[in-house]
Design a protein around this motif. Sequence first.
Motif, PDB file in Angstrom:
ATOM      1  N   PHE A  79       0.839  -1.203   0.000  1.00 53.17           N
ATOM      2  CA  PHE A  79       0.000   0.000   0.000  1.00 53.17           C
ATOM      3  C   PHE A  79       0.876   1.255   0.000  1.00 53.17           C
ATOM      4  O   PHE A  79       0.660   2.185  -0.787  1.00 53.17           O
ATOM      5  N   GLU A  80       1.856   1.290   0.899  1.00 52.66           N
ATOM      6  CA  GLU A  80       2.688   2.484   1.040  1.00 52.66           C
ATOM      7  C   GLU A  80       3.503   2.755  -0.216  1.00 52.66           C
ATOM      8  O   GLU A  80       3.726   3.913  -0.583  1.00 52.66           O
ATOM      9  N   SER A  84       3.123   6.141  -2.454  1.00 48.31           N
ATOM     10  CA  SER A  84       4.312   6.959  -2.671  1.00 48.31           C
ATOM     11  C   SER A  84       4.658   7.104  -4.150  1.00 48.31           C
ATOM     12  O   SER A  84       4.952   8.209  -4.629  1.00 48.31           O
ATOM     13  N   LYS A  85       4.639   6.002  -4.875  1.00 45.61           N
ATOM     14  CA  LYS A  85       5.119   5.983  -6.262  1.00 45.61           C
ATOM     15  C   LYS A  85       4.013   6.228  -7.288  1.00 45.61           C
ATOM     16  O   LYS A  85       4.299   6.664  -8.411  1.00 45.61           O
ATOM     17  N   ALA A  86       2.781   5.935  -6.935  1.00 44.87           N
ATOM     18  CA  ALA A  86       1.666   6.127  -7.880  1.00 44.87           C
ATOM     19  C   ALA A  86       0.491   6.751  -7.144  1.00 44.87           C
ATOM     20  O   ALA A  86      -0.571   6.127  -6.996  1.00 44.87           O
ATOM     21  N   PRO A  87       0.653   7.977  -6.646  1.00 44.63           N
ATOM     22  CA  PRO A  87      -0.365   8.588  -5.772  1.00 44.63           C
ATOM     23  C   PRO A  87      -1.709   8.830  -6.446  1.00 44.63           C
ATOM     24  O   PRO A  87      -2.709   9.026  -5.765  1.00 44.63           O
ATOM     25  N   HIS A 171     -10.065  -1.874  -2.898  1.00 48.42           N
ATOM     26  CA  HIS A 171     -10.235  -0.708  -2.043  1.00 48.42           C
ATOM     27  C   HIS A 171     -10.234   0.580  -2.859  1.00 48.42           C
ATOM     28  O   HIS A 171      -9.527   0.683  -3.876  1.00 48.42           O
ATOM     29  N   ASN A 172     -10.974   1.558  -2.390  1.00 49.01           N
ATOM     30  CA  ASN A 172     -10.810   2.936  -2.837  1.00 49.01           C
ATOM     31  C   ASN A 172      -9.522   3.433  -2.195  1.00 49.01           C
ATOM     32  O   ASN A 172      -9.428   3.548  -0.968  1.00 49.01           O
ATOM     33  N   SER A 173      -8.502   3.717  -3.005  1.00 53.37           N
ATOM     34  CA  SER A 173      -7.181   4.031  -2.471  1.00 53.37           C
ATOM     35  C   SER A 173      -7.183   5.259  -1.564  1.00 53.37           C
ATOM     36  O   SER A 173      -6.485   5.302  -0.546  1.00 53.37           O
ATOM     37  N   LYS A 174      -7.963   6.265  -1.922  1.00 55.84           N
ATOM     38  CA  LYS A 174      -8.004   7.498  -1.132  1.00 55.84           C
ATOM     39  C   LYS A 174      -8.518   7.223   0.280  1.00 55.84           C
ATOM     40  O   LYS A 174      -7.932   7.679   1.271  1.00 55.84           O
ATOM     41  N   ILE A 175      -9.607   6.458   0.389  1.00 54.46           N
ATOM     42  CA  ILE A 175     -10.172   6.161   1.703  1.00 54.46           C
ATOM     43  C   ILE A 175      -9.264   5.213   2.472  1.00 54.46           C
ATOM     44  O   ILE A 175      -9.054   5.358   3.687  1.00 54.46           O
ATOM     45  N   GLU A 178      -6.639   7.234   3.979  1.00 53.66           N
ATOM     46  CA  GLU A 178      -7.124   8.092   5.061  1.00 53.66           C
ATOM     47  C   GLU A 178      -7.280   7.321   6.367  1.00 53.66           C
ATOM     48  O   GLU A 178      -7.047   7.871   7.450  1.00 53.66           O
ATOM     49  N   VAL A 179      -7.684   6.051   6.288  1.00 55.03           N
ATOM     50  CA  VAL A 179      -7.804   5.260   7.521  1.00 55.03           C
ATOM     51  C   VAL A 179      -6.480   4.604   7.902  1.00 55.03           C
ATOM     52  O   VAL A 179      -6.368   3.999   8.968  1.00 55.03           O
ATOM     53  N   GLY A 180      -5.471   4.708   7.032  1.00 57.47           N
ATOM     54  CA  GLY A 180      -4.127   4.255   7.362  1.00 57.47           C
ATOM     55  C   GLY A 180      -3.756   2.863   6.924  1.00 57.47           C
ATOM     56  O   GLY A 180      -2.650   2.402   7.181  1.00 57.47           O
TER      57      GLY A 180
END
Length: 283
Positions: A79-80, A84-87, A171-175, A178-180
């Motif tokens: 995920f990280e 980081s690489k494909a925001p 998953h919706n990547s933005k959400i 946001e929840v970590g």
Amino acid sequence: MVHTLLFFIRRDHYAADLAQARRCLESLADSAHKNTVIYNQGCLSNDELSRLVSKYDLECTILGEGKNIGIVAGRQRCFEYIWSKAPKTKFISELHLDMIFPPGWENSLLDYLGHSDEPVISSGIVDGLGQCAALPGEVHALPREPGKWAPFLLRLRQDKIVPGFVHPCIHNSKILREVGGYDLAYLQGNQCYEDDSLLLGYYLYYGTRADWQPKINYNSVVYHEVAAQRLGLDDCIQNYVGLIRQYGLMGQKYLGRLHANPTQKAFFSSQYHFLCGAEKKSL
């Protein structure tokens, strides 16, 4: 969209696990989306893994160094890396090596997410016993020949959305960000309860008033050989204690709402009474 896949081959089951990995990669190559972030948990070296995945029509990035750091940490590293690489990535999947995918399996799931504010959607699955998750009594004879898997899985599709959560999911990547994702400060064990931690994060993201529930969309069906793996694991205590510390006993109450499947409800009830003693001793 970017797929995430944890790659682990057991040395004592090398031939069977490698054959299973090949089936997974071959079927995944028929997906509409090719970008895949793989975390190498062993026992192949990164060079060996790179040569293996190069045989399939996938665009793979390999993380890790062939060391098993656990499901929770490995998935979070994926995920990280994507954040980081494909925001600009809108959607992130979670896949397993014991899966077989029909062509374009993710399309209906992405369409669902694109027309809703849901944080995650699961594909329908059929497991190694021919059972369909969250569809009690629905059992199918599994194909015996490799070439028959795709038409078999496509035939199982139905226009039905039911409460529940399984892998694969998208998953919706933005959400998710946001929840970590998976909070490693609490989830320090290799596996177990990471899904519950994330689902509780989504539930609280929407607020208890919204009474959000995860859903399984049977417009897509994937083979997942071993679902509900937690039921056969014996190293769940550490992450369960972390889950209690993260969300408290109210979190367990909310899980009762999130896991609407009767089997899941019964499991969580028994686990709660069994593990509370272990949680108290560790505090």
